[in-house]
Enzyme design. Structure first.
Site, mmCIF file in Angstrom:
data_model
loop_
_atom_site.group_PDB
_atom_site.id
_atom_site.type_symbol
_atom_site.label_atom_id
_atom_site.label_comp_id
_atom_site.label_asym_id
_atom_site.label_seq_id
_atom_site.Cartn_x
_atom_site.Cartn_y
_atom_site.Cartn_z
ATOM 1 N N GLY A 185 4.527 0.545 9.086
ATOM 2 C CA GLY A 185 4.208 1.912 8.707
ATOM 3 C C GLY A 185 4.721 2.915 9.728
ATOM 4 N N CYS B 142 -4.797 -4.427 1.594
ATOM 5 C CA CYS B 142 -3.569 -4.938 0.987
ATOM 6 C C CYS B 142 -3.857 -6.004 -0.055
ATOM 7 C CB CYS B 142 -2.669 -5.508 2.081
ATOM 8 S SG CYS B 142 -1.087 -6.102 1.485
ATOM 9 N N ASP C 9 3.065 5.135 11.529
ATOM 10 C CA ASP C 9 2.249 5.304 12.730
ATOM 11 C C ASP C 9 2.604 4.275 13.796
ATOM 12 O OD1 ASP C 9 0.880 7.393 11.471
ATOM 13 O OD2 ASP C 9 -0.575 6.021 10.578
ATOM 14 N N CYS D 251 -11.680 -6.870 10.889
ATOM 15 C CA CYS D 251 -10.285 -7.203 11.191
ATOM 16 C C CYS D 251 -9.898 -6.721 12.578
ATOM 17 C CB CYS D 251 -9.373 -6.595 10.130
ATOM 18 S SG CYS D 251 -7.632 -7.011 10.344
ATOM 19 N N MET E 118 3.163 -3.905 15.290
ATOM 20 C CA MET E 118 4.051 -3.234 14.342
ATOM 21 C C MET E 118 3.726 -3.690 12.929
ATOM 22 S SD MET E 118 7.552 -3.461 16.632
ATOM 23 C CE MET E 118 8.540 -2.509 15.465
#
Length: 399
Positions: free
Chosen positions: A23, A217, A25, A113, A20
């Site tokens: 966002g 980010c 999605d 990532c 989670m």
């Protein structure tokens, strides 16, 4: 899809873990599995400047995301845990990214990532918590994982493009392990983005109209806000020349300087002053080459300059998304059938391949059917057969 089974689903009492992010999605993905008795949410913090290992409330980039994820978990009545993977991200993703930029490559940290953190360190953590292969991992990616039809050949899990090609994220998942695919559930891979938002609205999810995140980010919230300035904080200044090269004589002319070969990428527009009164130099200039040995950046005039278009690439470190690496015969058959394509960027129009030569199990050369603009060393070359991801490797040479 022909040749594939219907999406596998957990049994009622299976462990289901939902990544989670805060966002829409991932919110809808969590909602779709919220009625399972053993569902758990997990929020990952992967970035903290200077490895501060800060909690989300200490980092403006993560504070809102964590609060949104926590609020949603409470709304859906599912437990959520916070996991800090900053060290893993730093050493396995961020530092290798800096190293690649320093040698003139154009890396993609999002692929790293997914490989090392989201479907690497997180799964190691879940293996310890629930037992290996004793849980399903649900993520909000626009891609699909389907098992082959047992009737046709030995059953395997394959990664496929998302149904909604405008948001397809299969490219970013092209380096995950085959074992990860067997436990992965990507429920929105069969939906469009408008459908995701509509369903989230109907379910009363507060993230239904939340804008999509843009870019990385830590870059968006860096001091200067621009990636080039962000890199200056971590990479040494190594000034070099910005040059043009005469096509006939090969003579170089210096027009400016750069702070480091990492400061521009192939195909990027460059903002330096050339004599606009001279028709030879009037127009917009773009980076066509980066030379690590001479520390020079070569520029050419015009967005469609032929020097920006290449059709031959060498790929290293190829990783197949199956238990068996594809053979040259297998790939050449796909070429003959017009099915084998490559992408060097996500959402790029797939490029057909005219020939392939495997040098060993992890290196090969490709000849493309058409010259493609701004292919850059360091990007991942992802191979597809139609919608199926075969695997990916790093582009090391173009010409």
């Amino acid at each position: 899809m022909p040749g594939y089974q219907v999406q596998s689903m957990p049994s009622k009492f299976d462990n289901v873990v939902v990544g989670m992010s805060g966002g829409v999605d991932s919110s809808l993905s969590a909602a779709l599995f919220s009625d399972y008795p053993n569902v758990h949410g997990v929020y990952m913090q992967n970035w903290g400047k200077d490895q501060s290992l800060s909690r989300p409330e200490d980092d403006p980039c993560y504070e809102k995301e964590w609060k949104d994820a926590e609020k949603l978990a409470n709304y859906l009545n599912i437990p959520i845990e916070f996991q800090n993977f900053e060290k893993d991200y730093w050493f396995n993703v961020f530092e290798p990214m800096l190293e690649q930029y320093s040698i003139g490559y154009t890396p993609n940290p999002d692929i790293g990532c997914n490989q090392f953190v989201k479907f690497g360190k997180l799964m190691n953590h879940l293996d310890m918590k629930f037992g290996k292969n004793n849980y399903w991992l649900v993520m909000g990616h626009y891609a699909r994982v389907l098992k082959t039809d047992v009737a046709s050949h030995e059953q395997q899990s394959h990664l496929l493009r998302g149904f909604y090609h405008q948001k397809d994220q299969s490219y970013y998942l092209s380096q995950v392990s085959t074992n990860a695919l067997n436990q992965m559930l990507l429920p929105i891979g069969n939906l469009t983005k408008p459908e995701v938002r509509e369903m989230a609205q109907e379910l009363g999810l507060h993230t239904a109209t939340k804008p999509d995140s843009q870019g990385i980010c830590f870059v968006n919230n860096s001091q200067h806000g621009k990636f080039k300035n962000f890199l200056k904080e971590y990479l040494p200044t190594e000034p070099g020349n910005i040059v043009t090269v005469d096509e006939i004589s090969g003579e170089k002319e210096v027009w400016g300087s750069h702070p480091g070969i990492w400061s521009y990428t192939i195909g990027q527009k460059i903002g330096i002053s050339l004599p606009q009164g001279d028709p030879r130099y009037h127009g917009t200039w773009y980076v066509s080459e980066k030379n690590k040995e001479t520390n020079e950046i070569v520029i050419v005039k015009g967005k469609d300059n032929r020097a920006l278009f290449k059709d031959y690439i060498f790929v290293k470190g190829f990783k197949a998304l199956s238990d068996i690496s594809p053979t040259e015969t297998f790939l050449k058959d796909a070429i003959d059938n017009g099915e084998l394509v490559m992408q060097s960027r996500s959402l790029q129009t797939p490029v057909k391949i005219s020939s392939i030569e495997l040098l060993n199990h992890s290196e090969f050369t490709l000849k493309l059917q058409t010259k493609e603009r701004a292919i850059a060393p360091g990007q991942y070359c992802c191979l597809y057969i139609n919608d199926r991801v075969i695997g990916s490797g790093i582009i090391d040479l173009i010409r």
